[in-house]
Write a protein that holds these residues in place. Sequence first.
Motif, short mmCIF file in Angstrom:
data_model
loop_
_atom_site.label_atom_id
_atom_site.label_comp_id
_atom_site.label_asym_id
_atom_site.label_seq_id
_atom_site.Cartn_x
_atom_site.Cartn_y
_atom_site.Cartn_z
N MET A 1 3.88 6.31 -8.60
CA MET A 1 3.86 6.81 -9.94
C MET A 1 2.17 5.26 -10.13
SD MET A 1 5.93 7.27 -12.84
CE MET A 1 5.80 5.23 -13.88
N THR A 2 1.23 5.46 -11.15
CA THR A 2 0.51 4.44 -10.73
C THR A 2 1.37 3.98 -12.29
OG1 THR A 2 -1.35 5.84 -10.99
CG2 THR A 2 -1.26 4.12 -12.17
N PRO A 3 1.01 2.12 -12.59
CA PRO A 3 1.68 1.57 -13.80
C PRO A 3 0.50 2.28 -14.57
CG PRO A 3 1.16 0.35 -11.30
CD PRO A 3 0.46 1.49 -11.03
N ASP A 4 0.99 1.70 -15.69
CA ASP A 4 0.13 1.84 -17.28
C ASP A 4 -1.14 0.97 -16.73
OD1 ASP A 4 1.99 4.22 -18.00
OD2 ASP A 4 3.36 2.73 -18.65
N LEU A 5 -0.69 -0.11 -17.58
CA LEU A 5 -1.78 -1.33 -17.48
C LEU A 5 -1.12 -2.25 -16.14
CD1 LEU A 5 -3.15 -2.90 -19.74
CD2 LEU A 5 -0.64 -3.77 -20.65
N VAL A 6 -2.58 -2.82 -16.55
CA VAL A 6 -2.42 -3.96 -15.04
C VAL A 6 -2.94 -5.15 -15.90
CG1 VAL A 6 -4.76 -2.92 -14.17
CG2 VAL A 6 -3.67 -4.53 -12.94
N THR A 38 -6.07 -6.71 -6.40
CA THR A 38 -5.74 -5.06 -5.91
C THR A 38 -4.56 -4.68 -6.59
OG1 THR A 38 -3.31 -6.96 -5.56
CG2 THR A 38 -5.37 -6.57 -3.80
N GLY A 39 -4.03 -5.19 -7.84
CA GLY A 39 -3.02 -4.37 -8.39
C GLY A 39 -3.76 -2.82 -9.24
N GLN A 40 -3.32 -1.92 -9.89
CA GLN A 40 -3.21 -1.21 -10.29
C GLN A 40 -3.33 -0.68 -11.95
OE1 GLN A 40 -2.86 2.43 -8.07
NE2 GLN A 40 -4.32 1.67 -6.17
N GLY A 41 -3.52 0.28 -12.64
CA GLY A 41 -3.00 0.72 -13.67
C GLY A 41 -4.02 1.34 -14.53
N ARG A 42 -3.83 2.43 -15.43
CA ARG A 42 -4.15 3.14 -15.90
C ARG A 42 -5.56 3.02 -17.22
NH1 ARG A 42 -1.19 6.59 -18.77
NH2 ARG A 42 1.20 5.85 -18.75
N GLU A 43 -4.65 1.88 -17.71
CA GLU A 43 -5.55 1.05 -18.45
C GLU A 43 -5.44 -0.39 -17.35
OE1 GLU A 43 -3.31 0.78 -21.96
OE2 GLU A 43 -5.01 -1.20 -23.14
#
Length: 464
Positions: A1-6, A38-43
């Motif tokens: 699941m993609t995190p909400d924020l990075v 390398t982090g991921q987030g929708r925002e």
Amino acid sequence: MTPDLVIANGTAVLPSGAAEVDVEVTGERISGIRAAGTGQGRERLDAAGRLVLPGGVDPHVHFLIAFMGQRSVYDFASGGIAALRGGTTTVIDFALQRHGGSMLAGLAHRRRQADPVVTVDYGLHQIVTDVTEQSLDELAGLREAGVTSLKVYTTYEDDGLRLDDGALHALMERAAQEGLRIVLHAENHEIIDRLRRKAVAEGNHAPRFHALTRPPITEIDAVGRAIAFSRDTGCALHILHLVAADALALVAAARAEGLPVTAETCTHYLALTEAALERPDAPHFVMSPPLRSEANREKLWQALREGPLTAVTSDEVSYSAEAKTIGIDCFADIANGCPGVEARLPVLFTLGVAEGRIGLERFVELFSGWPARMFGLGDRKGRIAPGFDADLVLIDPTSRRRMTSEDNYGPIGYTPYAGMELSGWPVATVARGAVVVRGGAYLGDEGRGRFLHRGPADTLQELR
Ligand code: URP
Ligand code: ZN
């Protein structure tokens, strides 16, 4: 699941030290710490060139206070916004036991004032003004309600706040049994009372007499006495707004002995001295205990570097400039206290880290990590680590700007730090996963803050 924020490409101060990382947030919590880029987030919140710190924990604020004839500008909405603008995401305020009344009723009243509007996560200390069998029987209920610290004033008798030694000792006996801790405003009332009456009668009314009538012995005596009570009763004790350097040795000795004793100092004692009481705007600098000498100030910094101090708090009281000046004709009429919840970060960062008095990691502990642990929040606040609340502040360590009275949120009209060139200004604050302040603007709703049920105190004995 993609995190909400990075929060990407910042230098985050982690429990293991400062590192260039991406911080991932899912819902209200930190969900991952990844290598930078390398982090991921929708925002995405770009933190390149920024320091990413755990949101500040300020365990000593007075929002919505009426004291010594004046009222604060801040309530729990505006005070919370000021805190968040200054990178503080958790505060601990106070519930008041009315004289002769129930503590639990005082707590319920304070929560009714705060909960509908509060903008920052908050806990409460319970102010105890009356020790009776009935009030002692309420202590277990306070603990169950998430209030694990009891505030006692050893002075301010005219304001109905003072407990005498007998009451304090009785309270500590019972608090020890209930696993509660005393947080103490420690000044010897009798000495202050005599010196104040004498100064007023002799026409010595200038603001500097506020400090001269509260000499260091008033703190030294009250701190020493309370430590003796802690030793006798086994009750954990935290000394609020400690400033007299000679009282530091008492706290250090108590900790060396293994007693559950901790102490904080405040931003203003680290930045200012009694010289401020000679200025035309001297009433702005009247707080208790009072500002002390330059040599004393440097000893406080030493105690932050080497112990025994384990927190820097604001003791925020937002009287307006006008309200502070009402007692100009006599120091005894000036409402005690000054604003500081918003300035705590840049003042401590500048004088501490930028000017080389403390390291970055120690600054973060004093601003956030240790107060969270000391006040029963160490399992969710004060750390950048997976599972902890996503409370973060991004600061620009290179920014330099002179502080003005406009830097305080709301119509206060002054700051004790006006004219100081400060760095480390917050650029964004994240509270439980939401970006709530950007460029000084509050983006949240009233009531988004939450009451925090606190656990038992951690007295940080490993720091002895
Ligand atoms: O002068 C101060 N510190 N005012 C606030 C109330 C208190 O004493 O904590
Ligand atoms: Zn106090």
